[in-house]
Design a protein around this motif. Sequence first.
Motif, PDB file in Angstrom:
ATOM      1  N   SER A 183       0.724  -1.095   0.136  1.00  0.00           N
ATOM      2  CA  SER A 183       0.114  -0.154  -0.074  1.00  0.00           C
ATOM      3  C   SER A 183       0.864   1.306  -0.012  1.00  0.00           C
ATOM      4  O   SER A 183       0.418   2.216  -0.233  1.00  0.00           O
ATOM      5  N   CYS A 184       2.016   1.343   0.383  1.00  0.00           N
ATOM      6  CA  CYS A 184       3.099   2.498   0.771  1.00  0.00           C
ATOM      7  C   CYS A 184       3.052   3.088  -0.647  1.00  0.00           C
ATOM      8  O   CYS A 184       3.534   2.527  -1.591  1.00  0.00           O
ATOM      9  N   TRP A 185       3.257   4.301  -0.552  1.00  0.00           N
ATOM     10  CA  TRP A 185       3.369   5.443  -1.716  1.00  0.00           C
ATOM     11  C   TRP A 185       4.839   5.306  -1.792  1.00  0.00           C
ATOM     12  O   TRP A 185       5.182   5.800  -2.818  1.00  0.00           O
ATOM     13  N   GLU A 186       5.607   5.039  -0.768  1.00  0.00           N
ATOM     14  CA  GLU A 186       7.010   5.288  -1.085  1.00  0.00           C
ATOM     15  C   GLU A 186       7.622   3.817  -1.861  1.00  0.00           C
ATOM     16  O   GLU A 186       7.006   2.800  -1.713  1.00  0.00           O
ATOM     17  N   PRO A 191       7.602  -1.033   3.677  1.00  0.00           N
ATOM     18  CA  PRO A 191       6.632   0.121   4.020  1.00  0.00           C
ATOM     19  C   PRO A 191       6.931   1.147   4.854  1.00  0.00           C
ATOM     20  O   PRO A 191       7.618   0.551   6.041  1.00  0.00           O
ATOM     21  N   CYS A 192       7.009   2.317   4.475  1.00  0.00           N
ATOM     22  CA  CYS A 192       7.618   3.486   5.471  1.00  0.00           C
ATOM     23  C   CYS A 192       6.686   3.390   6.693  1.00  0.00           C
ATOM     24  O   CYS A 192       7.397   4.125   7.613  1.00  0.00           O
ATOM     25  N   GLU A 193       5.566   3.161   6.697  1.00  0.00           N
ATOM     26  CA  GLU A 193       4.535   3.125   7.912  1.00  0.00           C
ATOM     27  C   GLU A 193       4.312   4.720   8.524  1.00  0.00           C
ATOM     28  O   GLU A 193       4.012   4.816   9.323  1.00  0.00           O
ATOM     29  N   GLN A 194       4.834   5.544   7.709  1.00  0.00           N
ATOM     30  CA  GLN A 194       4.566   7.129   7.778  1.00  0.00           C
ATOM     31  C   GLN A 194       3.471   7.645   7.024  1.00  0.00           C
ATOM     32  O   GLN A 194       2.864   8.494   7.180  1.00  0.00           O
ATOM     33  N   CYS A 195       3.605   7.319   5.709  1.00  0.00           N
ATOM     34  CA  CYS A 195       2.662   7.993   4.682  1.00  0.00           C
ATOM     35  C   CYS A 195       1.110   7.591   5.153  1.00  0.00           C
ATOM     36  O   CYS A 195       0.855   6.840   5.742  1.00  0.00           O
ATOM     37  N   LYS A 196       0.168   8.351   4.215  1.00  0.00           N
ATOM     38  CA  LYS A 196      -1.082   8.234   4.578  1.00  0.00           C
ATOM     39  C   LYS A 196      -1.628   6.730   4.120  1.00  0.00           C
ATOM     40  O   LYS A 196      -2.557   6.034   4.882  1.00  0.00           O
ATOM     41  N   ALA A 197      -1.387   6.219   3.143  1.00  0.00           N
ATOM     42  CA  ALA A 197      -1.511   4.958   2.820  1.00  0.00           C
ATOM     43  C   ALA A 197      -1.195   3.822   3.700  1.00  0.00           C
ATOM     44  O   ALA A 197      -2.049   2.955   4.199  1.00  0.00           O
ATOM     45  N   CYS A 198       0.111   4.009   4.258  1.00  0.00           N
ATOM     46  CA  CYS A 198       0.340   3.079   5.405  1.00  0.00           C
ATOM     47  C   CYS A 198      -0.564   3.199   6.590  1.00  0.00           C
ATOM     48  O   CYS A 198      -0.769   2.307   7.299  1.00  0.00           O
ATOM     49  N   GLN A 199      -0.541   4.400   6.954  1.00  0.00           N
ATOM     50  CA  GLN A 199      -1.469   4.729   8.101  1.00  0.00           C
ATOM     51  C   GLN A 199      -2.861   4.247   8.029  1.00  0.00           C
ATOM     52  O   GLN A 199      -3.348   3.706   8.866  1.00  0.00           O
TER      53      GLN A 199
HETATM   54 ZN   LIG Z   1       4.181   4.257   3.483  1.00  0.00          ZN
END
Ligand SMILES: [Zn+2]
Length: 221
Positions: A183-186, A191-199
């Motif tokens: 799902s991550c945008w990065e 996954p970065c776990e910071q972007c909106k998609a991750c959250q």
């Molecule tokens: Zn992310």
Amino acid sequence: MSPAAIVLYSGGKDSTVALWWARRTFREVTALSFCYPSRPKAEQLTANAICREASIPQIEVELPFLKTLRDLREETHVYGRADAYVPARNLVFYAAATFYADAYQCSTLVGGHLRSDGNAYSDATPEFFLELQQLLRTGLRGSFAGAASGPALTIELPLISLSDQQAVALGRSLGAPLEHTWSCWEDAARPCEQCKACQDRQSAMGAVQAQAVHRKSVEGG
Ligand SMILES: [Zn+2]
């Protein structure tokens, strides 16, 4: 069971739920994935791996011109808006998908758009897809499925009235491999776990997990 469907497939959790829904609904399912510059490579590799593991035929289409306004501005210095919006993305995707639908004589396209996608993007609302379906039918009249009276093209959106959390619950009930989706945008190894998609993903998956635990403890008690 209906004959065949083409699922617009990114490798993210929503389109994976839609893909598993389509596998239950149609006799034959083909995944159609679009490769474009701002799409994380990790998402592409995830889509490939999921299709390979589940033996789902996958078509990959290169769309090198499809870029975010941010990328376009860096290249041309013309575009004023520096955001992650991709102009006319769903119009391009569904037009390309319609080409394959007609070529493969397949009367159904499936997309994994959520209710919240329509709140964020005007090309992801139920009204947009209804009008697009009508337009595509008009454009294909007389040629679709190789016959003047062939079946009308239908766009199926199994998640369009669902929240993120409801879509995860549907995916779980269908046995979709949600943990393996991207799902991550990065674009990174993890996954970065910071972007909106991750959250959004963490909160939806967490809520469904908590409900399952609660249900088990109620049943157990
Ligand atoms: Zn992310």
